[in-house]
Design a protein around this motif. Structure first.
Motif, mmCIF file in Angstrom:
data_model
loop_
_atom_site.group_PDB
_atom_site.id
_atom_site.type_symbol
_atom_site.label_atom_id
_atom_site.label_comp_id
_atom_site.label_asym_id
_atom_site.label_seq_id
_atom_site.Cartn_x
_atom_site.Cartn_y
_atom_site.Cartn_z
ATOM 1 N N MET A 1 0.845 -1.197 0.000
ATOM 2 C CA MET A 1 0.000 0.000 0.000
ATOM 3 C C MET A 1 0.877 1.243 0.000
ATOM 4 O O MET A 1 1.922 1.280 0.614
ATOM 5 N N SER A 2 0.394 2.235 -0.677
ATOM 6 C CA SER A 2 1.158 3.483 -0.771
ATOM 7 C C SER A 2 1.237 4.149 0.597
ATOM 8 O O SER A 2 0.300 4.179 1.368
ATOM 9 N N GLU A 3 2.397 4.742 0.857
ATOM 10 C CA GLU A 3 2.642 5.405 2.142
ATOM 11 C C GLU A 3 1.960 6.764 2.179
ATOM 12 O O GLU A 3 1.299 7.111 3.138
ATOM 13 N N HIS A 4 2.129 7.517 1.112
ATOM 14 C CA HIS A 4 1.564 8.857 1.094
ATOM 15 C C HIS A 4 0.449 8.872 0.080
ATOM 16 O O HIS A 4 0.673 8.618 -1.092
ATOM 17 N N VAL A 5 -0.724 9.204 0.513
ATOM 18 C CA VAL A 5 -1.857 9.066 -0.390
ATOM 19 C C VAL A 5 -2.428 10.429 -0.757
ATOM 20 O O VAL A 5 -2.752 11.223 0.111
ATOM 21 N N LYS A 6 -2.507 10.676 -2.042
ATOM 22 C CA LYS A 6 -3.232 11.870 -2.462
ATOM 23 C C LYS A 6 -4.408 11.437 -3.317
ATOM 24 O O LYS A 6 -4.344 10.449 -4.029
ATOM 25 N N TYR A 83 -4.878 15.232 0.589
ATOM 26 C CA TYR A 83 -3.851 14.307 1.069
ATOM 27 C C TYR A 83 -4.285 13.606 2.340
ATOM 28 O O TYR A 83 -4.904 14.224 3.208
ATOM 29 N N ARG A 87 2.137 10.269 7.531
ATOM 30 C CA ARG A 87 3.353 10.462 8.339
ATOM 31 C C ARG A 87 3.043 11.273 9.596
ATOM 32 O O ARG A 87 3.603 11.022 10.656
ATOM 33 N N TYR A 100 -5.787 16.478 4.607
ATOM 34 C CA TYR A 100 -5.761 17.927 4.394
ATOM 35 C C TYR A 100 -5.958 18.245 2.924
ATOM 36 O O TYR A 100 -5.479 17.540 2.041
ATOM 37 N N GLU A 377 5.222 16.099 6.924
ATOM 38 C CA GLU A 377 4.551 16.041 5.625
ATOM 39 C C GLU A 377 5.303 16.780 4.524
ATOM 40 O O GLU A 377 4.931 16.699 3.356
ATOM 41 N N GLY A 378 6.353 17.529 4.889
ATOM 42 C CA GLY A 378 7.191 18.155 3.873
ATOM 43 C C GLY A 378 6.767 19.527 3.418
ATOM 44 O O GLY A 378 7.502 20.199 2.712
ATOM 45 N N GLU B 11 -1.003 8.448 -10.636
ATOM 46 C CA GLU B 11 0.138 7.994 -9.827
ATOM 47 C C GLU B 11 0.719 6.691 -10.370
ATOM 48 O O GLU B 11 1.911 6.427 -10.231
ATOM 49 N N ASP B 72 6.795 5.815 -3.309
ATOM 50 C CA ASP B 72 5.752 6.236 -2.369
ATOM 51 C C ASP B 72 5.902 7.713 -1.999
ATOM 52 O O ASP B 72 4.902 8.408 -1.815
ATOM 53 N N VAL B 73 7.138 8.178 -1.888
ATOM 54 C CA VAL B 73 7.320 9.604 -1.580
ATOM 55 C C VAL B 73 7.090 10.452 -2.834
ATOM 56 O O VAL B 73 6.487 11.522 -2.771
ATOM 57 N N ARG B 75 4.943 10.077 -4.931
ATOM 58 C CA ARG B 75 3.504 10.259 -5.130
ATOM 59 C C ARG B 75 2.984 11.570 -4.578
ATOM 60 O O ARG B 75 1.908 12.022 -4.977
ATOM 61 N N GLN B 76 3.701 12.143 -3.600
ATOM 62 C CA GLN B 76 3.166 13.376 -3.008
ATOM 63 C C GLN B 76 3.008 14.464 -4.073
ATOM 64 O O GLN B 76 2.077 15.261 -4.011
ATOM 65 N N PRO B 107 7.498 19.785 -2.693
ATOM 66 C CA PRO B 107 7.388 20.583 -1.460
ATOM 67 C C PRO B 107 8.503 21.611 -1.299
ATOM 68 O O PRO B 107 8.298 22.649 -0.681
ATOM 69 N N LEU B 146 14.516 18.389 3.326
ATOM 70 C CA LEU B 146 13.188 17.762 3.272
ATOM 71 C C LEU B 146 13.300 16.243 3.335
ATOM 72 O O LEU B 146 12.653 15.582 4.152
ATOM 73 N N ALA B 149 14.291 14.963 6.690
ATOM 74 C CA ALA B 149 13.180 14.986 7.645
ATOM 75 C C ALA B 149 12.268 13.779 7.424
ATOM 76 O O ALA B 149 11.824 13.136 8.372
ATOM 77 N N LEU B 150 12.018 13.443 6.159
ATOM 78 C CA LEU B 150 11.094 12.340 5.863
ATOM 79 C C LEU B 150 11.686 10.981 6.236
ATOM 80 O O LEU B 150 10.963 10.064 6.603
ATOM 81 N N TYR B 177 12.971 22.522 8.213
ATOM 82 C CA TYR B 177 12.953 21.068 8.022
ATOM 83 C C TYR B 177 13.877 20.353 9.018
ATOM 84 O O TYR B 177 13.916 19.124 9.049
#
Lengths: 463, 463
Positions: A1-6, A83, A87, A100, A377-378, B11, B72-73, B75-76, B107, B146, B149-150, B177
């Motif tokens: 599953m994707s970690e960060h979901v938009k 989003y 995290r 958010y 969240e960056g 995505e 996964d990152v 995707r943001q 970001p 960034l 931090a992640l 960050y």
């Protein structure tokens, strides 16, 4: 599953109509003429805005079509992403699901272009050549400067002096878009000159800047006033935010129990929350709505509900709203967009009806939440948005304490790229919480029409 | 028809592999050990980077899988949008179709997180706890901050002093960050102390800052060096940009005749253009590729191709590249990300093979193009990206003059939110074009290994 979901929608999913809460609210008090006391008419408004916007301002229709020329510009950044803050959830060790809606993807970095583009479109179509406006932190001024550049309109921005000095990059952004930016109070207007005569060092306020812009617009038929918040048509235009969020929650197969927005003039909160509130008022799902305001400018939590002017010097119609008094000059918060004596009448009415809960947030708490969010969240939140982040963190912490996994949605109304000076001061421990100026509010409230005769202002009179 | 067109992918369309031009280029010269002159090995690189990145650095495989933890990152903000610049086309009255791939949606506001996230991922997996790096304008430093931090890594950024002073907001972003930002040259390293001893007022350079970061990483097994450009694995990670653009042009039913990117270290240009170039080298469509570099730091147009150090003091392997001499300190341009004495070996090889055309752009021309673009398209370009905008405007003007409607793609590698001070100076007419320091380059080239013995440096020796 994707970690960060938009959750993204296609351009076809940009709403085709704006949603107007006035259609569903039992008593969306109409603005009044300060001279006659009568309800304001479309004709009264034509001195400072084109007819299409004047009609929207007074409309009770539920849905108002979005012109293709506006949707075409929206396409550049809309639909904005929703989003899931996985995290942040992990950092808070909360069973809450936190989402958010991020409006910082617009070219000027906030939700403000949603209405700036619409206002520029209607003004251009009406043959207007110049827009005059106020701005606090500069999110609105730079958004109107952007819209002016896109539609070929001159833009004059009266920027609250304390923000003009704190946020030079916002001014430079407006100038890069071709707008003219003037620190307010300015010697250019009678309103500005009057304030400067009384206090040459006035830090300014949104109310004073509104006076200057309205005066300029009223004096020149080729110039309109463009409002960044408070007014019904501004909240109307911002309803694209919440309408998209509803569609995105359907994609996520989830639904918010709580919707949180920061509230200064009220357009960000209204834009995000009113489509959810309207759905509830028409028999849809229950939803708690929280307005996060600054503790040092606590319009909703410590103000009085009355008919008051939207500007500092009494040039506007009277709006029925929570107010700290139109002459009140709030302390110089970094969240300049929340530094306003009043609030949108629709938000005020929703609070009065118990449909929206106001919460006051201290400045230092908001920046601490902003840093926490940025590292998880960056994205660095605008200081205004950080108020909503702090309330979301509190709600998520309550979920942990209660062992309940609620769904929380908050509005990330903009990024803080132009506010990093304030973050630096926060990280250095140099930011402090300005106390609420209770005496200043009491003095300002005595100048509110109708309140002047009130004997007791302590009990949050609702007149 | 929609006025402003963006081409979005889902995505699922984020590439699953990175593309490596070294597989398709006839002679992607390998780096050499400065002591032995032998080709560098994976073992040589392990002192400053984890094995996975060292292997990528030397790889000739065409496709290298992107780990799920990196996707996964991504995707943001990925896939990033491809825009058709219709308003700019109209402003230029050109028959050209102009597109731009916009990386400012990340970001930190640039393309840099594409590799920062990958490098942080591999370092974290290898048990590294701290990353050390250089930064010029701060786009890279803030992106690594960034990513740190992640992924829970400490980040130390050596920031070129002139940019540290010009761009305080970039430093503040890194600190928000959680990273530590040090002006370079600094007294923290032997490399920095040596530069300061020779010139206490040194404005710094990317080469000097690389020396400091490499020195710190080499001295501590828990610290890796993380490079923001130049290196093969950095260009590899950036290939997501061009791969997405190819898919987006398929959606648009169009294909670029010209691809333009700004070039400092070369990762933005390579990331955008190399997937198009590789396709051509494998028999696909013809494409012209243009590298836009600053006239005051003209590595590709006025430098010499040789084996030279990537840093200022000679701590790195020797890279075969166009260079102005590793000791050369370029004038303090606002496009700090383009202020580098060398260029990625893969870009250099492509230029030497006639596959990429370099063009030098004056600073004032780039800012004029940046303002023009901002007023037409609403986005203020980073000063680096503005070099590509200027070349795109020139190409579009040629199309008008020739009456030919070509398709132009340029990379808008980032936004200029942190560079508005430079825009203000431009709007005030206070920016000037630093002359190319020909004498300084001649002096610096004599210190390049192998060139020291060359009798004539004027003819752009290729040794």
């Amino acid at each position: 599953m994707s970690e960060h979901v938009k959750y993204l929608l296609s351009e076809d999913d940009i709403p085709r109509t704006w949603y107007n809460l006035a259609a569903d609210l039992p008593d969306p008090a109409a603005p009044r003429h300060p001279g006659t006391g009568a309800d304001i008419t479309v004709d009264d408004l034509l001195a400072i805005m084109p007819e299409a916007l004047a009609r929207q301002e007074l409309s009770r229709e539920r849905e108002i079509g979005i012109p293709d020329g506006v949707r075409d510009v929206y396409r550049q950044w809309r639909p904005s992403p929703l989003y899931r803050a996985r995290r942040l959830e992990r950092a808070l060790d909360t069973p809450a699901r936190i989402y958010y809606k991020y409006e910082g993807v617009s070219p000027s970095g906030s939700h403000k272009p949603n209405t700036a583009v619409a206002q520029a479109y209607y003004n251009r179509r009406a043959g207007i050549t110049r827009l005059a406006t106020e701005t606090g932190a500069g999110q609105w001024g730079s958004s109107l400067a952007l819209a002016g550049a896109l539609f070929g309109l001159d833009v004059d921005v009266y920027m609250v002096r304390v923000s003009y000095e704190q946020k030079p990059y916002r001014r430079m952004l407006m100038e890069t878009y071709g707008a003219r930016c003037v620190p307010s109070p300015s010697p250019e207007t009678a309103a500005g000159r009057a304030v400067l005569a009384a206090d040459p060092d006035s830090p300014g306020s949104l109310g004073i800047a509104v006076s200057e812009a309205v005066e300029v617009a009223g004096a020149d038929p080729g110039t309109s006033y463009a409002g960044g918040s408070v007014l019904n048509h501004v909240l109307l235009h911002q309803s694209v935010i919440g309408q998209e969020a509803i569609a995105q929650f359907a994609l996520a197969d989830d639904n918010p129990d709580v919707v949180i927005g920061c509230a200064g003039g009220g357009s960000n909160l209204g834009g995000l929350a009113f489509p959810f509130l309207g759905r509830k008022l028409r028999g849809g799902p229950e939803v708690r709505i929280i307005a996060a305001e600054p503790a040092a400018c606590p319009t909703l939590t410590r103000g009085t509900r009355a008919y008051d002017f939207a500007d500092a010097t009494g040039l506007t119609p009277l709006l029925r709203m929570h107010t700290l008094g139109h002459g009140f000059v709030p302390p110089p918060l970094h969240a300049g967009g929340l530094r306003y004596h009043g609030i949108a009448p629709l938000v005020s009415a929703a609070v009065a009806a118990g449909l929206v809960e106001p919460v006051a947030v201290a400045q230092t708490d908001s920046f601490a939440a902003g840093v926490r969010f940025a590292r998880a969240e960056g994205i660095v939140p605008a200081p205004e948005s950080a108020h909503a982040v702090e309330v979301a963190v509190r709600e998520a912490s309550r979920c942990r304490e209660e062992g309940v996994g609620r769904t929380i949605l908050f509005g990330l109304s903009g990024h803080g790229h132009f506010d990093l000076g304030a973050y630096e001061r926060h990280l250095a421990g140099a930011l402090r919480d300005e106390p609420h100026d209770e005496a200043g509010v009491r003095a300002a409230l005595t100048a509110v029409p109708g309140l002047a005769a009130a004997t007791d202002l302590a009990g949050l009179a609702d007149v």
